[in-house]
Scaffold this motif. Structure first.
Motif, PDB file in Angstrom:
ATOM      1  N   PRO A 122       8.639  13.396  -0.364  1.00 53.79           N
ATOM      2  CA  PRO A 122       9.281  12.166   0.135  1.00 53.79           C
ATOM      3  C   PRO A 122       8.219  11.155   0.553  1.00 53.79           C
ATOM      4  O   PRO A 122       7.142  11.537   1.030  1.00 53.79           O
ATOM      5  CB  PRO A 122      10.112  12.659   1.327  1.00 53.79           C
ATOM      6  CG  PRO A 122       9.437  13.924   1.757  1.00 53.79           C
ATOM      7  CD  PRO A 122       8.870  14.543   0.518  1.00 53.79           C
ATOM      8  N   PRO A 123       8.477   9.868   0.402  1.00 57.69           N
ATOM      9  CA  PRO A 123       7.451   8.852   0.691  1.00 57.69           C
ATOM     10  C   PRO A 123       7.116   8.757   2.164  1.00 57.69           C
ATOM     11  O   PRO A 123       7.993   8.806   3.026  1.00 57.69           O
ATOM     12  CB  PRO A 123       8.086   7.552   0.172  1.00 57.69           C
ATOM     13  CG  PRO A 123       9.559   7.810   0.197  1.00 57.69           C
ATOM     14  CD  PRO A 123       9.731   9.269  -0.089  1.00 57.69           C
ATOM     15  N   LYS A 162       0.813  -1.215   0.000  1.00 54.31           N
ATOM     16  CA  LYS A 162       0.000   0.000   0.000  1.00 54.31           C
ATOM     17  C   LYS A 162       0.849   1.268   0.000  1.00 54.31           C
ATOM     18  O   LYS A 162       0.505   2.253  -0.651  1.00 54.31           O
ATOM     19  CB  LYS A 162      -0.912  -0.017   1.233  1.00 54.31           C
ATOM     20  CG  LYS A 162      -1.740   1.234   1.459  1.00 54.31           C
ATOM     21  CD  LYS A 162      -2.892   1.353   0.498  1.00 54.31           C
ATOM     22  CE  LYS A 162      -3.800   2.517   0.905  1.00 54.31           C
ATOM     23  NZ  LYS A 162      -4.941   2.682  -0.020  1.00 54.31           N
ATOM     24  N   TYR A 163       1.960   1.249   0.709  1.00 56.00           N
ATOM     25  CA  TYR A 163       2.774   2.452   0.885  1.00 56.00           C
ATOM     26  C   TYR A 163       4.165   2.213   0.312  1.00 56.00           C
ATOM     27  O   TYR A 163       5.054   1.674   0.982  1.00 56.00           O
ATOM     28  CB  TYR A 163       2.847   2.828   2.365  1.00 56.00           C
ATOM     29  CG  TYR A 163       1.490   2.974   3.011  1.00 56.00           C
ATOM     30  CD1 TYR A 163       0.706   4.102   2.795  1.00 56.00           C
ATOM     31  CD2 TYR A 163       0.980   1.954   3.815  1.00 56.00           C
ATOM     32  CE1 TYR A 163      -0.554   4.223   3.370  1.00 56.00           C
ATOM     33  CE2 TYR A 163      -0.279   2.071   4.399  1.00 56.00           C
ATOM     34  CZ  TYR A 163      -1.041   3.200   4.164  1.00 56.00           C
ATOM     35  OH  TYR A 163      -2.276   3.319   4.733  1.00 56.00           O
ATOM     36  N   ASP A 164       4.350   2.620  -0.931  1.00 60.63           N
ATOM     37  CA  ASP A 164       5.629   2.433  -1.616  1.00 60.63           C
ATOM     38  C   ASP A 164       6.649   3.425  -1.077  1.00 60.63           C
ATOM     39  O   ASP A 164       6.308   4.564  -0.740  1.00 60.63           O
ATOM     40  CB  ASP A 164       5.423   2.644  -3.120  1.00 60.63           C
ATOM     41  CG  ASP A 164       6.585   2.140  -3.935  1.00 60.63           C
ATOM     42  OD1 ASP A 164       7.484   1.505  -3.355  1.00 60.63           O
ATOM     43  OD2 ASP A 164       6.606   2.382  -5.154  1.00 60.63           O
ATOM     44  N   ILE A 165       7.900   3.013  -1.000  1.00 62.18           N
ATOM     45  CA  ILE A 165       8.949   3.910  -0.492  1.00 62.18           C
ATOM     46  C   ILE A 165       9.955   4.282  -1.573  1.00 62.18           C
ATOM     47  O   ILE A 165      10.922   4.990  -1.288  1.00 62.18           O
ATOM     48  CB  ILE A 165       9.691   3.284   0.703  1.00 62.18           C
ATOM     49  CG1 ILE A 165      10.491   2.065   0.258  1.00 62.18           C
ATOM     50  CG2 ILE A 165       8.740   2.951   1.835  1.00 62.18           C
ATOM     51  CD1 ILE A 165      11.452   1.549   1.312  1.00 62.18           C
ATOM     52  N   PHE A 166       9.743   3.826  -2.802  1.00 60.66           N
ATOM     53  CA  PHE A 166      10.757   3.995  -3.842  1.00 60.66           C
ATOM     54  C   PHE A 166      10.373   5.106  -4.813  1.00 60.66           C
ATOM     55  O   PHE A 166       9.200   5.270  -5.162  1.00 60.66           O
ATOM     56  CB  PHE A 166      10.963   2.686  -4.595  1.00 60.66           C
ATOM     57  CG  PHE A 166      11.230   1.511  -3.700  1.00 60.66           C
ATOM     58  CD1 PHE A 166      12.401   1.452  -2.969  1.00 60.66           C
ATOM     59  CD2 PHE A 166      10.304   0.491  -3.560  1.00 60.66           C
ATOM     60  CE1 PHE A 166      12.654   0.386  -2.120  1.00 60.66           C
ATOM     61  CE2 PHE A 166      10.542  -0.580  -2.719  1.00 60.66           C
ATOM     62  CZ  PHE A 166      11.722  -0.622  -1.990  1.00 60.66           C
ATOM     63  N   ALA A 167      11.396   5.855  -5.256  1.00 61.51           N
ATOM     64  CA  ALA A 167      11.156   6.917  -6.227  1.00 61.51           C
ATOM     65  C   ALA A 167      10.766   6.357  -7.578  1.00 61.51           C
ATOM     66  O   ALA A 167      10.154   7.062  -8.391  1.00 61.51           O
ATOM     67  CB  ALA A 167      12.418   7.788  -6.357  1.00 61.51           C
ATOM     68  N   ALA A 168      11.114   5.118  -7.850  1.00 61.02           N
ATOM     69  CA  ALA A 168      10.765   4.408  -9.085  1.00 61.02           C
ATOM     70  C   ALA A 168      10.760   2.929  -8.747  1.00 61.02           C
ATOM     71  O   ALA A 168      11.304   2.523  -7.713  1.00 61.02           O
ATOM     72  CB  ALA A 168      11.788   4.713 -10.193  1.00 61.02           C
ATOM     73  N   PRO A 169      10.127   2.078  -9.575  1.00 67.62           N
ATOM     74  CA  PRO A 169      10.098   0.641  -9.265  1.00 67.62           C
ATOM     75  C   PRO A 169      11.484   0.116  -8.914  1.00 67.62           C
ATOM     76  O   PRO A 169      12.458   0.361  -9.631  1.00 67.62           O
ATOM     77  CB  PRO A 169       9.564   0.032 -10.554  1.00 67.62           C
ATOM     78  CG  PRO A 169       8.700   1.092 -11.143  1.00 67.62           C
ATOM     79  CD  PRO A 169       9.389   2.382 -10.820  1.00 67.62           C
ATOM     80  N   TRP A 170      11.581  -0.612  -7.805  1.00 72.66           N
ATOM     81  CA  TRP A 170      12.893  -1.020  -7.287  1.00 72.66           C
ATOM     82  C   TRP A 170      13.611  -1.973  -8.225  1.00 72.66           C
ATOM     83  O   TRP A 170      14.845  -2.079  -8.196  1.00 72.66           O
ATOM     84  CB  TRP A 170      12.727  -1.665  -5.918  1.00 72.66           C
ATOM     85  CG  TRP A 170      11.881  -2.911  -5.893  1.00 72.66           C
ATOM     86  CD1 TRP A 170      10.540  -2.983  -5.666  1.00 72.66           C
ATOM     87  CD2 TRP A 170      12.321  -4.252  -6.125  1.00 72.66           C
ATOM     88  NE1 TRP A 170      10.100  -4.286  -5.737  1.00 72.66           N
ATOM     89  CE2 TRP A 170      11.175  -5.095  -6.012  1.00 72.66           C
ATOM     90  CE3 TRP A 170      13.548  -4.847  -6.405  1.00 72.66           C
ATOM     91  CZ2 TRP A 170      11.243  -6.464  -6.188  1.00 72.66           C
ATOM     92  CZ3 TRP A 170      13.620  -6.221  -6.572  1.00 72.66           C
ATOM     93  CH2 TRP A 170      12.482  -7.024  -6.464  1.00 72.66           C
ATOM     94  N   TYR A 171      12.879  -2.701  -9.077  1.00 69.45           N
ATOM     95  CA  TYR A 171      13.500  -3.696  -9.946  1.00 69.45           C
ATOM     96  C   TYR A 171      14.026  -3.096 -11.250  1.00 69.45           C
ATOM     97  O   TYR A 171      14.611  -3.805 -12.062  1.00 69.45           O
ATOM     98  CB  TYR A 171      12.511  -4.824 -10.247  1.00 69.45           C
ATOM     99  CG  TYR A 171      11.129  -4.357 -10.655  1.00 69.45           C
ATOM    100  CD1 TYR A 171      10.868  -3.934 -11.954  1.00 69.45           C
ATOM    101  CD2 TYR A 171      10.097  -4.325  -9.733  1.00 69.45           C
ATOM    102  CE1 TYR A 171       9.609  -3.492 -12.319  1.00 69.45           C
ATOM    103  CE2 TYR A 171       8.830  -3.902 -10.086  1.00 69.45           C
ATOM    104  CZ  TYR A 171       8.588  -3.484 -11.379  1.00 69.45           C
ATOM    105  OH  TYR A 171       7.344  -3.043 -11.741  1.00 69.45           O
ATOM    106  N   GLU A 172      13.820  -1.784 -11.478  1.00 71.32           N
ATOM    107  CA  GLU A 172      14.421  -1.125 -12.640  1.00 71.32           C
ATOM    108  C   GLU A 172      15.883  -0.837 -12.318  1.00 71.32           C
ATOM    109  O   GLU A 172      16.188   0.006 -11.478  1.00 71.32           O
ATOM    110  CB  GLU A 172      13.676   0.166 -12.983  1.00 71.32           C
ATOM    111  CG  GLU A 172      12.255  -0.025 -13.462  1.00 71.32           C
ATOM    112  CD  GLU A 172      12.193  -0.634 -14.852  1.00 71.32           C
ATOM    113  OE1 GLU A 172      13.257  -0.766 -15.505  1.00 71.32           O
ATOM    114  OE2 GLU A 172      11.080  -0.978 -15.302  1.00 71.32           O
TER     115      GLU A 172
END
Length: 591
Positions: A316-317, A264-274
């Protein structure tokens, strides 16, 4: 006089563009007896003497008067502007902007904005070198005192302003904290009553939604995200140590969703797997003109007022600040049994499951030479640092990295981002990782919000030793990324045109920061291997225990204040695009 006061709040009346004209003379006044003529000596008043002073002297007197008090708006300038039209002409902000620029430098810290603007200019960015032009400083002065005054009035009325003004106040507070070298925090606490304001925010915006019946996961808003960051920046040990058990319990209760509900609450500025960003290579500055209208550059998510212009910035997240607050507060909960969800239960010594499957949680491994610090004593959990401890001796420089991430990493399609080497994670780190009861986590993923608030959690200490080195991005990884980008360009509407832009030639940076190291926890020893995503400084590490009986876990997080590594871990069994079993971690650099 009423026309002047109606344009601004009382503290800002002196910024009116002109002094009010006198009311028109009435007919009765013209037919009455002539006014009495004063004796010439009566004109020799202090005001008359001041009117003969050169503008430079009058400006200096006003500046000294404005700075005579350590906190609060420059109300002395307002008082002098209201004295007469002659003073208003000399001291108004339109005619004497340098005066208010000097007031700004005396009331707020200026080293951080100057330093960050110079750094961006050196790196070839779009820095505005006229950031401190007097007219722009006047605009920023007015903006800051308007927000701080509104915050002060909110504490008196015990009512938060509407959402737009609330977000503006929280943005102002956070930027002042990121630029603080001593003076900003003084204005926030002494005049704006920041601590009381944030208590009001905590009750209305964070604690209230967590008490909903039936339980719900609160919506992540810009205001909540900013508020959590301001709360972390202003947390103090003396306050947490003396909180009542009920207050501690309520705080952890309200923070649980933001910390544990990773889906529910993402902490990444972009998808972490990129692995590499931006999605389009920096060399692709001229996309296919036929597709330009279909895939225009994304607009900034947020633009805020900053020194007379609009600053593009990414909020900021909320999750990252909540993890820091949660990790900090759990360090104080041992003294209060009520605030510890595992205290007095059989779950107190539970450990994380070895794999994301339905099975009971295991007990912590017994102390051995392999899982103790240097084989001498059982590892103890180190308290996470407070914000003021990270800034100790460095001031606002501690937050330069966070500022760069907020202002450069909002456009993941074409944004410039950071540079290789800006994220330094080499050294020894110590802290803890926190894990949630697996059955409760599974229920949460199926839609049970109650399990987030009622599920058990536990912590384990750990120590990392990391080394970082620059390395060329492997050819195999380059081919894989190019193939994935072309495939995404053909399949996703938002990325239409990517396949025609991304050619077979590599267009991103040649190097990346590679990490390797080792560590130990209560479970035993482990190896670490990973890298830093250059664009936003995301640290990704694969943690593999030796022997492998304790499994392999993936850690992803960011540096906060250069010496605090915070984020989430997850299992390595779940597909990267799916919701897996996740927990949180917080590590401080050992000095």
């Amino acid at each position: 006089m009423s026309t002047l006061l109606s344009d601004w709040t009382p503290d800002w009346a002196f910024l009116s563009p002109s002094f009010p004209s006198p009311p028109p003379a009435s007919t009765a006044a013209t037919t009455g007896p002539p006014p009495t003529t004063s004796h010439p000596q009566s004109q020799s008043t202090p005001l008359a003497h001041m009117l003969t002073l050169p503008p430079e002297i009058l400006t200096q007197i006003t500046l000294d008067a404005c700075l005579s008090l350590p906190t609060g708006p420059p109300s002395s300038a307002r008082a002098l502007c209201l004295t007469c039209r002659a003073f208003n002409r000399v001291l108004s902000h339109r005619n004497n902007a340098p005066l208010y620029a000097a007031v700004f430098s005396g009331q707020f810290d200026t080293a951080a904005p100057r330093r960050r603007a110079r750094a961006l200019a050196r790196e070839g960015g779009e820095a505005d070198l006229d950031l401190f032009r007097p007219e722009r400083v006047v605009s920023e002065l007015r903006h800051r005192w308007t927000s701080l005054t509104r915050m002060r009035l909110s504490t008196f009325s015990h009512t938060l302003p509407p959402t737009p003004e609330l977000e503006e106040d929280l943005w102002t507070s956070l930027l002042l904290l990121l630029e603080d070298d001593g003076q900003n925090l003084l204005q926030l606490r002494a005049y704006a009553k920041l601590d009381e304001y944030m208590q009001l925010f905590w009750r209305e915006c964070l604690l209230g939604p967590s008490m909903a019946d039936p339980p719900q996961l609160p919506e992540e808003t810009v205001a909540r995200a900013l508020g959590l960051w301001v709360l972390w920046h202003t947390s103090e040990e003396r306050v947490l140590e003396h909180e009542s058990p009920l207050t501690q319990h309520a705080a952890l209760f309200a923070l649980r969703p933001y910390a544990f509900a990773a889906h529910k609450y993402d902490i990444f500025a972009a998808p972490w797997y990129e692995h590499v960003l931006p999605l389009l290579p920096p060399t692709s500055t001229s996309p296919n003109p036929l597709l330009e209208e279909e895939a225009p550059p994304p607009a900034p998510r947020t633009q805020i007022k900053y020194f007379g212009s609009l600053l593009s910035i990414e909020p900021p997240p909320a999750g990252l600040a909540a993890i820091m607050l949660f990790s900090l507060r759990t360090s104080f909960r041992s003294a209060h049994p009520l605030s510890s969800p595992l205290a007095g239960t059989a779950s107190a010594a539970l450990a994380m499951p070895l794999a994301p499957v339905a099975q009971p949680m295991h007990h912590t491994a017994p102390p051995t030479a392999a899982n103790t610090a240097h084989g001498q004593q059982l590892l103890s959990i180190v308290r996470p640092p407070f914000a003021h401890e990270l800034a100790e001796g460095r001031g606002s420089e501690a937050w330069d990295g966070d500022w760069r991430r907020m202002t450069r990493c909002w456009d993941l399609v074409r944004g410039r981002g950071l540079e290789v080497g800006e994220t330094d994670v080499g050294g020894v780190w110590e802290g803890k990782f926190t894990f949630f009861d697996f059955d409760s986590y599974r229920d949460m993923l199926t839609g049970s919000a109650r399990s987030v608030y009622e599920g058990a959690f536990a912590e384990q200490p750990q120590v990392w030793r990391l080394t970082a080195r620059r390395a060329r991005i492997a050819d195999s990884l380059r081919r894989q990324i190019l193939a994935e980008r072309r495939e995404r360009g053909a399949g996703e509407g938002e990325m239409t045109g990517m396949a025609s832009v991304v050619e077979d030639e590599w267009g991103w940076g040649e190097e990346e920061l590679v990490l390797d190291g080792s560590g130990h926890s209560a479970w035993g020893e482990f190896n670490l291997v990973g890298s830093v995503r250059t664009w936003d400084g995301l640290v990704s590490l694969r943690k593999e225990y030796t022997p492998a009986a304790r499994g392999t876990w993936l850690y992803r997080g960011y540096l906060v204040g250069d010496d605090y590594l915070v984020g989430r871990w997850r299992d390595t069994f779940t597909e990267k695009t799916q919701d897996g079993y996740e927990g949180i971690f917080a590590l401080a650099r050992r000095s």
